[in-house]
Design a protein around this motif. Sequence first.
Motif, short mmCIF file in Angstrom:
data_model
loop_
_atom_site.label_atom_id
_atom_site.label_comp_id
_atom_site.label_asym_id
_atom_site.label_seq_id
_atom_site.Cartn_x
_atom_site.Cartn_y
_atom_site.Cartn_z
N LYS A 171 13.56 5.01 4.50
CA LYS A 171 13.22 3.66 4.04
C LYS A 171 11.78 3.59 3.54
CE LYS A 171 12.66 -1.04 5.85
NZ LYS A 171 12.71 -1.88 7.07
N GLU A 172 10.84 4.13 4.31
CA GLU A 172 9.43 4.05 3.93
C GLU A 172 9.12 4.93 2.71
OE1 GLU A 172 7.31 1.95 5.00
OE2 GLU A 172 8.49 1.17 6.67
N LEU A 173 9.74 6.10 2.64
CA LEU A 173 9.49 7.00 1.51
C LEU A 173 10.01 6.41 0.21
CD1 LEU A 173 10.40 10.34 3.31
CD2 LEU A 173 8.11 9.64 2.57
N ARG A 174 11.18 5.80 0.26
CA ARG A 174 11.72 5.17 -0.95
C ARG A 174 10.85 3.97 -1.36
NH1 ARG A 174 16.23 7.57 -2.47
NH2 ARG A 174 17.66 8.47 -0.94
N LYS A 175 10.33 3.26 -0.38
CA LYS A 175 9.44 2.14 -0.68
C LYS A 175 8.17 2.64 -1.36
CE LYS A 175 8.05 -2.19 -0.31
NZ LYS A 175 8.68 -3.28 -1.09
N ALA A 176 7.65 3.78 -0.86
CA ALA A 176 6.44 4.35 -1.47
C ALA A 176 6.68 4.69 -2.93
CB ALA A 176 6.02 5.60 -0.70
N TYR B 92 3.92 5.99 2.35
CA TYR B 92 4.26 7.42 2.31
C TYR B 92 3.91 8.11 3.62
CZ TYR B 92 3.88 12.39 1.41
OH TYR B 92 3.99 13.75 1.53
N LEU B 93 2.70 7.87 4.11
CA LEU B 93 2.27 8.52 5.35
C LEU B 93 3.14 8.08 6.52
CD1 LEU B 93 0.27 10.47 6.62
CD2 LEU B 93 -1.29 8.54 6.98
N LEU B 94 3.52 6.81 6.55
CA LEU B 94 4.38 6.31 7.61
C LEU B 94 5.75 7.00 7.56
CD1 LEU B 94 4.58 4.34 9.97
CD2 LEU B 94 5.32 2.56 8.36
N LEU C 225 6.75 1.75 -5.16
CA LEU C 225 5.41 1.18 -5.38
C LEU C 225 4.54 2.06 -6.28
CD1 LEU C 225 4.73 -0.04 -1.73
CD2 LEU C 225 5.13 -1.49 -3.73
N GLY C 226 5.10 3.19 -6.72
CA GLY C 226 4.38 4.03 -7.67
C GLY C 226 3.84 5.33 -7.12
N PHE C 227 4.18 5.69 -5.87
CA PHE C 227 3.71 6.95 -5.32
C PHE C 227 4.40 8.10 -6.05
CE2 PHE C 227 2.86 10.31 -2.30
CZ PHE C 227 1.65 9.95 -1.74
N ASN D 225 0.85 -1.19 0.00
CA ASN D 225 0.00 0.00 0.00
C ASN D 225 0.89 1.25 0.00
OD1 ASN D 225 -1.67 2.26 0.99
ND2 ASN D 225 -3.23 0.69 1.27
N LYS D 226 1.01 1.88 -1.16
CA LYS D 226 1.95 3.00 -1.31
C LYS D 226 1.55 4.21 -0.47
CE LYS D 226 -0.40 4.57 -5.53
NZ LYS D 226 -0.26 4.81 -6.97
N ASP D 227 0.24 4.42 -0.29
CA ASP D 227 -0.22 5.56 0.51
C ASP D 227 0.17 5.39 1.98
OD1 ASP D 227 -1.50 6.95 -1.64
OD2 ASP D 227 -3.10 5.46 -1.54
N ALA D 228 0.04 4.18 2.49
CA ALA D 228 0.41 3.91 3.87
C ALA D 228 1.92 4.06 4.05
CB ALA D 228 -0.04 2.51 4.27
#
Length: 356
Positions: free
Chosen positions: A88-93, A71-73, A96-98, A66-69
């Motif tokens: 880490k979380e922002l790069r993952k977002a 990013y928010l995290l 995932l296409g954010f 879940n790219k939105d989750a």
Amino acid sequence: MPSIRNKRASVAILSGVIVLMVGLSGCSKNQTSEKLLADAKQYQQKGDIKAAVIQLKNVLQKDPDNKDARYLLGTIYNQAGDPVSAEKELRKAVSLGFNQNTVIPDLAKALLAQGQFQKMLDETGSDSKLKVDSNISALRGNAFLGLGKKMEAKEAFEFALKSSPDFPDALIGLAKLAASERDMDAANRFADAATGKNPNYAQAWLFRGDLLRIQGKVDEALAAYTQTIKIEPDNSAALIVKANVEIGMKKFVEAKQDIDAAKKLAPTSMLVFYSQGLLDYTQNNYPVALESMQQVEKIAPDYMPGVLLTGAIQYALGATAQAERYLKKYIESNPGNVYAQKLMVGVLLKKGQPER
């Protein structure tokens, strides 16, 4: 040995966290990811970071991609003072296409907080549109300042103010620049403008506290940090710097309270481990202090304040070889630091090498 009272308090706190987690987790079973995400946003807006993180982790249990989750995290980790987890979380977002342009300002903040100045400039300089954004321009100014490129920093901060005359981060940046040139009158004017024109902006008060601290006005600095926390109760960065000032003033009880509060907000934060290590070192609890610094080294091996403190702890423990290794690493990056040089002299004398 902790007192029975302290143990009871710890149990009460732990029980409260467990109840919160169980309650939120239990409620999440029959909720959609969209509902959990909306709840997380509401918790974040209310300043309840712990509850927001729990809801987002509930989302990611259901839907790891879940790219939105993600990013928010990442934004919440930035807010909580955990830039490593934020990155880490922002790069993952993004993976995932954010939307990358939306992520870049938050990623820039995470990189700045880790001292990765050139990397931050590289990642915000590829798109010409980003350079004309006031927020990005101010962030880039801070990166230039971190690299000692004062002219580029000044241009970036002034550019940000052209389109947003009261933009607090740009005013803070110019205050930092003035302070680096020992023009404290100008630095104080810019800092006062930042808080005066943006009285509810926590970061302006946080910087004002830092500025007062380097001028030796520790009581006024504590008041500014307290104002920061009043605006943002979950601002772990403010709690940590306030604790560090209290350690310097030997207010160890107050420092521990602030560190414990920050620890609840960001239990894996490098800065939390560092401040705990500093508190234990100052109270001569060297083995315990070393445990905290080992955690800092795992997260950020090149965090220079951590390298210096680890060297000081090893010296206090009589581990001269290890102390020399850390102090040498620190002095290579900060050759003018007198405290580090004095520690190194002590190490070399203990090793029977007075000629060095």
